[in-house]
Design a protein around this motif. Structure first.
Motif, mmCIF file in Angstrom:
data_model
loop_
_atom_site.group_PDB
_atom_site.id
_atom_site.type_symbol
_atom_site.label_atom_id
_atom_site.label_comp_id
_atom_site.label_asym_id
_atom_site.label_seq_id
_atom_site.Cartn_x
_atom_site.Cartn_y
_atom_site.Cartn_z
ATOM 1 N N GLY A 132 1.001 -1.288 -0.183
ATOM 2 C CA GLY A 132 -0.146 0.029 0.093
ATOM 3 C C GLY A 132 0.714 1.379 0.032
ATOM 4 O O GLY A 132 2.286 1.250 -0.234
ATOM 5 N N LEU A 133 0.018 2.416 -0.004
ATOM 6 C CA LEU A 133 0.720 3.623 0.119
ATOM 7 C C LEU A 133 0.635 4.199 1.377
ATOM 8 O O LEU A 133 -0.515 4.082 2.010
ATOM 9 N N TYR A 134 1.624 5.063 2.028
ATOM 10 C CA TYR A 134 1.564 5.904 3.246
ATOM 11 C C TYR A 134 0.665 7.029 3.220
ATOM 12 O O TYR A 134 0.822 7.729 2.109
ATOM 13 N N VAL A 135 -0.308 7.270 3.916
ATOM 14 C CA VAL A 135 -1.066 8.718 4.088
ATOM 15 C C VAL A 135 -1.040 9.124 5.396
ATOM 16 O O VAL A 135 -0.985 8.245 6.409
ATOM 17 N N PRO A 136 -1.294 10.214 5.752
ATOM 18 C CA PRO A 136 -1.456 10.769 7.114
ATOM 19 C C PRO A 136 -2.418 10.212 7.789
ATOM 20 O O PRO A 136 -3.558 10.007 7.205
ATOM 21 N N GLU A 137 -2.250 9.865 9.166
ATOM 22 C CA GLU A 137 -3.094 9.266 9.877
ATOM 23 C C GLU A 137 -4.622 10.175 10.045
ATOM 24 O O GLU A 137 -5.617 9.721 9.907
ATOM 25 N N GLN A 138 -4.270 11.402 10.121
ATOM 26 C CA GLN A 138 -5.485 12.249 9.878
ATOM 27 C C GLN A 138 -5.071 13.764 9.052
ATOM 28 O O GLN A 138 -3.609 13.805 9.086
ATOM 29 N N TRP A 139 -5.843 14.261 8.573
ATOM 30 C CA TRP A 139 -5.372 15.472 7.742
ATOM 31 C C TRP A 139 -5.293 16.801 8.574
ATOM 32 O O TRP A 139 -6.303 17.006 9.400
#
Ligand code: PLP
Length: 466
Positions: free
Chosen positions: A28-35
């Motif tokens: 998968g790709l990493y994304v911020p846990e919240q914006w």
């Protein structure tokens, strides 16, 4: 600030570990846990500030405690000190409320420098802190490779292996990579398409033993730290046009990295009217956003080769949000894509996407015609990628009717001299390279041709890395 994988089966990491990891271990790709958000007052305070200052203010929200504010500012200052224009991403007016954002004032003449110059310095900082070295691999349809090589050349703690599709990049693009002779730089001409290169890249990352053995990291826009610096120019553009006039951004798109950065800017709270995804005839994103049809077709070579892509990796990051951040759903859609070469997007998700995104597909004849048209109107030369964005914007605007309000910001992703043949064909003018690159065609080249085979690439890396 922590980062999670879109497929839910990889460890949660801080910014620095995300930077070094590139792709998540579950594919998968990493994304911020919240914006994070910037409120209107904070945005307004950035109005009129120098680009590096805005960059640090935006990036600070995402790096957590892995960098002090002074360290971050220093990295950003150094990264942009090399740009040929002090505004880094200046706006040039080409029509009533039509603005081209020039993103190619960095060392390799394409917008990839904006992120890559920051990324290389983030690597340096993290590796020095950990007394560690790194093997960087990347796949390029042309511009990522040269920008990465230019940013990493000569650095002590990293060596870099860049795969490009043999014979499918422009000559300027190839030479910008292959004439860099530093001994930490390795160019691999793969007998295949960009998607073959990207497949090999993913296989390297999915081989955990290999990945750990060579300390693998990636510089493609699957790396979160590649996307992050690109958020900044959406902010500076909107600020300079006035926050009460949310722009339409037209973004020439391949891997969905750049336009995803625009999405991140909206998550921060930046007022944006529309993100217009502009594709060439390799149109999977246009089909996806207009009809929910995400099915892989063959890749057709075009005069905008940096967008000759069907597997649009960063789209997974948007899907993750569209499907309410349900990683099981994303994992299953990606498994479908691998097995059946397609998935369908639900009506719900598509509806939600269309609130912010629109898409246009621009063919080769229209691209060429738009380079000529803009030149005749304004004597301004644009490259074919930029022309795809301009053509998409003008068609979109026409379809909205007379109530439509701009401004429109069209991202200019490459200097016209990077694609001189197309520009000359459309305008009769051959754009010259900037002075510091004038001898590019005389410089010695170095690269090796390899089959589109994972094992061959692994052996090559093991043999050459230091
Ligand atoms: C990489 C590139 C693009 C596409 O950017 P994505 O982030 O992959 O969508 C467009 N134009 C040029 C000149 C590029 O180098």
């Amino acid at each position: 600030m922590n980062y999670i994988s879109t497929r839910g089966d990889a460890p949660t990491l801080n910014f620095e570990d995300t930077l070094l990891a590139g792709l998540a271990r579950d594919g998968g790709l990493y994304v911020p846990e919240q914006w994070p958000t910037l409120d209107a007052a904070a945005l307004r305070r950035l109005q009129g500030r120098p680009y590096p200052e805005v960059a640090a203010a935006v990036m600070r929200l995402f790096v957590g405690d892995t960098l002090t504010p002074a360290e971050l500012q220093d990295i950003v200052d150094q990264a942009y000190a090399r740009f040929r224009h002090h505004s880094v991403a200046p706006l040039v007016q080409i029509g009533p409320d039509e603005w081209v954002m020039e993103l190619w004032h960095g060392p390799t003449l394409a917008f990839k420098d904006v992120a890559m110059q920051v990324l290389a310095r983030l690597y340096d900082h993290a590796l020095a802190k950990r007394d560690q070295t790194l093997t960087i691999v990347g796949a390029t349809s042309g511009d990522t490779g040269s920008a990465a090589i230019e940013a990493v050349r000569g650095r002590e703690r990293a060596c870099i292996f860049i795969m490009h599709p043999h014979g499918r990049t422009s000559e300027v693009q190839r030479r910008q990579m292959t004439t860099v002779l530093d001994n930490n730089v390795h160019n691999l001409a793969i007998e295949g398409t960009f998607d073959d290169c990207q497949d090999i890249l993913k296989s390297l990352f999915n081989d955990h033993a290999f990945r750990d053995e060579v300390s693998l990291s990636g510089v493609n826009s699957i790396n979160w730290a590649r996307v992050l610096p690109q958020v900044v120019y959406y902010v500076t553009a909107a600020l300079s046009l006035g926050l009460d006039r949310p722009p339409v951004f037209a973004v020439p798109t391949g891997n969905f990295g750049d336009v995803f950065a625009g999405y991140v800017a909206t998550k921060l709270g930046l007022p944006v009217r529309r993100l217009l995804v502009a594709t060439n005839v390799n149109d999977i994103l246009w089909r996806t956003l207009s009809a929910g049809d995400h099915s892989l077709a063959g890749v057709t070579p075009t005069m905008s080769p940096s967008m000759d892509i069907q597997v649009s990796s960063n789209f997974e990051r948007l899907l993750f949000d569209l499907y309410k951040r349900d990683p099981r759903k994303i994992a299953s859609m990606m498994a479908q894509l691998k097995e059946n070469r397609k998935f369908e997007i639900s009506k719900d998700a598509l509806q939600q996407a269309s609130d912010l995104f629109a898409a246009e597909r621009v063919d080769e004849a229209e691209t060429l015609a738009m380079i000529g048209q803009v030149y005749r109107e304004t004597e301004y030369l644009i490259d074919p990628h930029t022309a795809v964005g301009v053509a998409a914007y003008r068609r979109f605007k026409a379809a909205q009717g007379s109530n439509f309000r701009g401004p429109g910001v069209m991202l200019s992703t490459a200097h016209p001299a990077k694609f001189p043949d197309a520009v000359e064909r459309a305008t009769g003018v051959r754009p010259p390279l900037p002075e510091e690159m004038a001898d590019l065609y005389e410089r010695e080249e170095r690269y090796d041709v390899l089959p589109a085979d994972v094992q061959a690439v692994k052996d090559y890396i093991l043999g050459k890395r230091r």
